[in-house]
Design an enzyme around this catalytic site. Sequence first.
Site, PDB file in Angstrom:
ATOM      1  N   ASN A 154       0.885  -1.140   0.101  1.00 30.94           N
ATOM      2  CA  ASN A 154       0.007  -0.032   0.157  1.00 30.94           C
ATOM      3  C   ASN A 154       0.851   1.391  -0.004  1.00 30.94           C
ATOM      4  OD1 ASN A 154       0.281  -1.344   2.502  1.00 30.94           O
ATOM      5  ND2 ASN A 154      -0.289   0.547   3.509  1.00 30.94           N
ATOM      6  N   HIS A 204     -13.750   0.354   0.263  1.00 24.58           N
ATOM      7  CA  HIS A 204     -13.607   1.682  -0.122  1.00 24.58           C
ATOM      8  C   HIS A 204     -12.412   1.840  -0.615  1.00 24.58           C
ATOM      9  CE1 HIS A 204     -10.547   2.789   3.256  1.00 24.58           C
ATOM     10  NE2 HIS A 204     -10.912   1.749   3.715  1.00 24.58           N
ATOM     11  N   THR A 247     -25.558  -8.604  11.598  1.00 22.89           N
ATOM     12  CA  THR A 247     -26.596  -8.492  10.582  1.00 22.89           C
ATOM     13  C   THR A 247     -25.815  -7.858   9.458  1.00 22.89           C
ATOM     14  OG1 THR A 247     -28.272  -8.046  12.118  1.00 22.89           O
ATOM     15  CG2 THR A 247     -28.641  -7.176   9.952  1.00 22.89           C
ATOM     16  N   CYS A 335      -2.365   5.236   7.947  1.00 27.54           N
ATOM     17  CA  CYS A 335      -2.456   4.780   9.254  1.00 27.54           C
ATOM     18  C   CYS A 335      -1.162   5.265  10.051  1.00 27.54           C
ATOM     19  CB  CYS A 335      -2.471   3.344   9.548  1.00 27.54           C
ATOM     20  SG  CYS A 335      -3.866   2.787   8.079  1.00 27.54           S
TER      21      CYS A 335
HETATM   22  C1  LIG Z   1      -6.469  -0.120   3.190  1.00 27.84           C
HETATM   23  C2  LIG Z   1      -5.772  -1.247   3.710  1.00 27.84           C
HETATM   24  C3  LIG Z   1      -6.169  -2.032   4.612  1.00 27.84           C
HETATM   25  C4  LIG Z   1      -7.319  -1.861   5.587  1.00 27.84           C
HETATM   26  O1  LIG Z   1      -8.695  -1.870   4.943  1.00 27.84           O
HETATM   27  P1  LIG Z   1      -9.738  -1.220   5.646  1.00 27.84           P
HETATM   28  O2  LIG Z   1     -10.975  -1.608   4.734  1.00 27.84           O
HETATM   29  O3  LIG Z   1      -9.445   0.187   5.686  1.00 27.84           O
HETATM   30  O4  LIG Z   1      -9.913  -1.702   7.119  1.00 27.84           O
HETATM   31  C5  LIG Z   1      -5.558  -3.549   4.768  1.00 27.84           C
HETATM   32  N1  LIG Z   1      -4.643  -3.754   3.863  1.00 27.84           N
HETATM   33  C6  LIG Z   1      -4.029  -2.914   2.919  1.00 27.84           C
HETATM   34  C7  LIG Z   1      -3.002  -3.375   1.993  1.00 27.84           C
HETATM   35  C8  LIG Z   1      -4.911  -1.543   2.721  1.00 27.84           C
HETATM   36  O5  LIG Z   1      -4.193  -0.839   1.923  1.00 27.84           O
END
Ligand SMILES: *Cc1c(COP(=O)(O)O)cnc(C)c1O
Length: 405
Positions: A154, A204, A247, A335
């Site tokens: 990421n 997302h 749910t 993060c």
């Molecule tokens: C964004 C991301 C996540 C976390 O996903 P969320 O839906 O935001 O919890 C995990 N792994 C990678 C590689 C990401 O880019």
Amino acid sequence: MRKNEFVYFDNAASTPMDPRVIEEVCRHFKMTYGNASSLHSMGLNAKEVLEESRKMVALLINAKVGDIFFTSSGTESDNLAIKGVALQNRSRGNHIITSSIEHHAVENACKELMKQGFEVTFLTVDEYGLIDVEQLEAEITDETILISIMFANNEIGTMEPIKDIGRIARERDIIFHTDAVQAFGKVPIDVDELSIDLLSVSSHKIYGPKGVGMLYIRNQGRRANGCKYIRPIMHGGSHEKNMRPSTENVPCIAGFAKAVEIARKEMKQEAQKLTRFRDRIITTVLNNISGAYLNGHPMQRLPNNVHLGFRCMEGETILISLNMENIGASTGSACTSNSTKPSHVLLAIGLTPEEATGSLRVTLGRFTTEEEIDYFLETLPRVINEIRNMAPLDSWFCCGNRVKI
Ligand SMILES: *Cc1c(COP(=O)(O)O)cnc(C)c1O
């Protein structure tokens, strides 16, 4: 660029929802309010939307419909995969192999398991962020129950040799999980061809709503001999075949499925466009800004990821200056960007802590235009120049030499 228009270059952190997805989600928020477990028409209707969504998601990764499990996020999917395998396979072994550049969701799930007595090997990576498959093979022991290696990173966008990893895991009868949050919907993924047992994704990151994720579980979590190999980490109702109670968020899951449908149709063309934009930024910046370098693999990288280093500069300063010019980029992963620690990914590829703080991640997306690239490429060198002129002492301090621009 028109004044006050924001250039969003942080698509790896989150994407704007596609207008077609918003329409779908709104429609279902109005109409599909029943509980998918209820037995009246509204419940049955919700159940049908849920199962149609499952089909759509399965299609994109060539999975069986019954192997798709909806969760609340990519993070939850990673946790369910890793802890679920660890808890169920404790009697078979206590060793997990992962990489040193995983997302915190994987890294910290593994570290939690270490506190509970599991042994975790964090594979080192080369200067591009690639793991070494021979090293992976060498680390496998009789105790190894799980290999978890991300599909694409990421921060630096490097794509790991997933097919080789899958082959090795299959040969040695070890469960293979991949965090594919960044790759899903951007590059083709076939769970059979790549021998993937578990795969985490998030809505997302592909223009769907936040708070929806998916975990693919091969054979619904049963090994060839019929034994379960994954155990739920939450307990409640029988939703998602007892694998993930609570749910189902049907309107947002339907939106996620819409995002998947769009990705399936437009992924190829979109990747071509983004690769062109990506390479244009990389070439222009490396040619025109002194002290700039590229992080991550030059070719084996996500089509939308540019990760640049600038010697003797602070990424955060560049970020703030760019924001004043209405450009939203990142210093790394969302993060970690509000902590002062240098990114574990950048340290793992061999950057010094100083170098690691001088980085800028630019992640493009579906709605990125050529005009925005033009604007960015004329703004960035100016911003860098201004910062370097303003803070010559920092440059002296950092390099023992003032940077020539
Ligand atoms: C964004 C991301 C996540 C976390 O996903 P969320 O839906 O935001 O919890 C995990 N792994 C990678 C590689 C990401 O880019």
